[in-house]
Design a protein around this motif. Sequence first.
Motif, PDB file in Angstrom:
ATOM      1  N   ALA A  60       5.755  11.552  16.934  1.00 39.16           N
ATOM      2  CA  ALA A  60       4.842  11.806  15.819  1.00 39.16           C
ATOM      3  C   ALA A  60       4.470  13.280  15.803  1.00 39.16           C
ATOM      4  N   SER A  76       5.765  10.056  11.431  1.00 38.91           N
ATOM      5  CA  SER A  76       6.227   9.474  12.681  1.00 38.91           C
ATOM      6  C   SER A  76       7.545   8.749  12.460  1.00 38.91           C
ATOM      7  N   VAL A 112      -1.012  11.967  22.095  1.00 41.50           N
ATOM      8  CA  VAL A 112      -0.725  13.200  21.384  1.00 41.50           C
ATOM      9  C   VAL A 112      -1.608  14.320  21.926  1.00 41.50           C
ATOM     10  N   GLU A 131      -6.178  13.871   8.781  1.00 37.74           N
ATOM     11  CA  GLU A 131      -4.860  14.150   9.342  1.00 37.74           C
ATOM     12  C   GLU A 131      -3.769  13.820   8.338  1.00 37.74           C
ATOM     13  N   GLY A 160       1.866  16.137  13.275  1.00 33.84           N
ATOM     14  CA  GLY A 160       0.959  16.205  12.148  1.00 33.84           C
ATOM     15  C   GLY A 160       0.058  17.418  12.180  1.00 33.84           C
ATOM     16  N   TRP A 161      -0.816  17.462  11.178  1.00 35.06           N
ATOM     17  CA  TRP A 161      -1.800  18.537  11.020  1.00 35.06           C
ATOM     18  C   TRP A 161      -3.179  17.895  11.029  1.00 35.06           C
ATOM     19  N   LEU A 162      -4.094  18.453  11.830  1.00 34.42           N
ATOM     20  CA  LEU A 162      -5.420  17.892  12.031  1.00 34.42           C
ATOM     21  C   LEU A 162      -6.497  18.865  11.572  1.00 34.42           C
ATOM     22  N   TRP A 187      -1.705  22.102  14.382  1.00 33.14           N
ATOM     23  CA  TRP A 187      -0.605  21.159  14.533  1.00 33.14           C
ATOM     24  C   TRP A 187      -0.739  20.385  15.833  1.00 33.14           C
ATOM     25  N   TYR A 188      -0.164  19.195  15.849  1.00 32.75           N
ATOM     26  CA  TYR A 188      -0.091  18.413  17.078  1.00 32.75           C
ATOM     27  C   TYR A 188       1.193  17.588  17.076  1.00 32.75           C
ATOM     28  N   ARG A 225       0.279  13.022   8.837  1.00 37.12           N
ATOM     29  CA  ARG A 225       1.168  12.748   9.977  1.00 37.12           C
ATOM     30  C   ARG A 225       2.483  12.137   9.511  1.00 37.12           C
TER      31      ARG A 225
END
Length: 210
Positions: free
Chosen positions: A168, A154, A30, A150, A170-172, A192-193, A152
């Motif tokens: 996947a 997926s 990611v 996180e 998510g927000w970190l 975001w990632y 996430r």
Amino acid sequence: MIRLLAISLLCLPILPAAELAIRDVRLGLVNRPADFEFELDTSTVDTSGEDAFDGGLSFEVGGRWSIARTGDSIGAVLGADAAIDGLSYDGSDGLTTLWGRAALGVGWAISDRITLIGEGLVGFGKSSLSLPATDQADAFEADGTAISYEARISGTWQFTRSFGAGLAAGWLVTSHELSGDDAELTLDQNGWYAGLIATWRISDAPPALE
């Protein structure tokens, strides 16, 4: 094509229910948010500001295990990961972090092949920062600890009973506490990632009735 897609979406809720039986080893790749905020404290300087890494990736290896009653398509999912993040800065090594993470979420077996997982993750890491020298400052190196949170989601597709792949997103939120070269540095990131997942399903057998 649009009509076919609409019909498929309308039929999704009436698909035969699948049993949630996740016993997966997972690999993930990611991206990581580039922007960060910092606070630097030395014997002569106390400053803060914003900057950005050139970019970075995280390689993950871990597992997911579902807890669901026989016949249920929805249930709890437990997980654990080890990961390494690498974010370069101005062509140098930048920030490297080794992570251990725990995950807790909910899984939904949409069909025998498609599974969605929504989860929260908490991680603890060891970080190392290396910044190059500039016209205004000397090279800087520091080490320390990090904590991350996180959220996430997926989705994976089983193209055989044992192997699958998916996406996947998510927000970190991450905070690094670093020290070195007679300085204390706090570095915070959030954003975001997205990434890719590969899975190996050890077993797809549902829990026993007894």
